[in-house]
Motif scaffolding. Sequence first.
Motif, PDB file in Angstrom:
ATOM      1  N   LEU A   1      -4.341  12.984 -28.013  1.00  0.00           N
ATOM      2  CA  LEU A   1      -5.391  12.927 -29.024  1.00  0.00           C
ATOM      3  C   LEU A   1      -6.221  11.657 -28.927  1.00  0.00           C
ATOM      4  CD1 LEU A   1      -3.373  14.393 -31.985  1.00  0.00           C
ATOM      5  CD2 LEU A   1      -5.341  15.440 -30.869  1.00  0.00           C
ATOM      6  N   GLY A   2      -5.772  10.704 -28.072  1.00  0.00           N
ATOM      7  CA  GLY A   2      -6.528   9.464 -27.904  1.00  0.00           C
ATOM      8  C   GLY A   2      -6.522   8.569 -29.118  1.00  0.00           C
ATOM      9  N   HIS A   3      -5.431   8.624 -29.884  1.00  0.00           N
ATOM     10  CA  HIS A   3      -5.325   7.776 -31.062  1.00  0.00           C
ATOM     11  C   HIS A   3      -4.980   6.339 -30.658  1.00  0.00           C
ATOM     12  CE1 HIS A   3      -4.942  10.975 -34.370  1.00  0.00           C
ATOM     13  NE2 HIS A   3      -5.576  11.482 -33.360  1.00  0.00           N
ATOM     14  N   ALA A   4      -4.752   5.525 -31.627  1.00  0.00           N
ATOM     15  CA  ALA A   4      -4.456   4.114 -31.435  1.00  0.00           C
ATOM     16  C   ALA A   4      -3.305   3.903 -30.458  1.00  0.00           C
ATOM     17  CB  ALA A   4      -4.113   3.483 -32.779  1.00  0.00           C
ATOM     18  N   PRO A   5      -3.184   2.723 -29.875  1.00  0.00           N
ATOM     19  CA  PRO A   5      -2.103   2.452 -28.923  1.00  0.00           C
ATOM     20  C   PRO A   5      -0.739   2.798 -29.509  1.00  0.00           C
ATOM     21  CG  PRO A   5      -3.608   0.598 -29.063  1.00  0.00           C
ATOM     22  CD  PRO A   5      -4.028   1.573 -30.119  1.00  0.00           C
TER      23      PRO A   5
END
Length: 194
Positions: A184-188
């Motif tokens: 989903l390309g969320h936060a690290p």
Amino acid sequence: MALHVPPAPAPALRSVLTALGSPTAIHEAHTPALKSAQGPLAPELPLPLHVLDRVAQGEELPSRLAGWRFLIRSGERMVAAADTRLTPDGWAFSHFFEGPYVTSTEQALRQADAQAAPHQVRLLSVPELYMLTLWLHGDCAADPAEGTPAPSDLLIPLAPAPPGIAAGRPYQVADLLPVLTLRLGHAPLLRTTA
């Protein structure tokens, strides 16, 4: 059997039985398998359908009950599924469908039944990834309408699964969550300390 299939609310089952008995509902459905089925159609294996509204690493996974799904048997095989939803007047039939999720749900249920530990069986949808999983919840006595996936629960992605996630492979929630977060390309995933 290691699987515990919770009973569906009686009004949800009645709404599916009524729809199955309605020539209009069957005729209007986009399910050739239902229209061409020989013999009686029977709703089986009621599965509470939960939706995961947000995926974030390090947080509880908030899920909500969106409905109940019944697999529809004709003779020796599952040919379709029926979804119900909760309305202000109670449980109501939503729609029939067929396709790969019906077949992969049946396959995942057979695979899950071979697990040694008992599980309550549910479905978990991840709309952000167009993903559906068979959710094997560790607490068989839990209310099937409540709860969130526990880190030790198992998820079996149903085919077709998103790229990079193997359909039919059981994952512990704790192991699949980082993959979902990355997809989903969320936060690290790892927090750094200052």
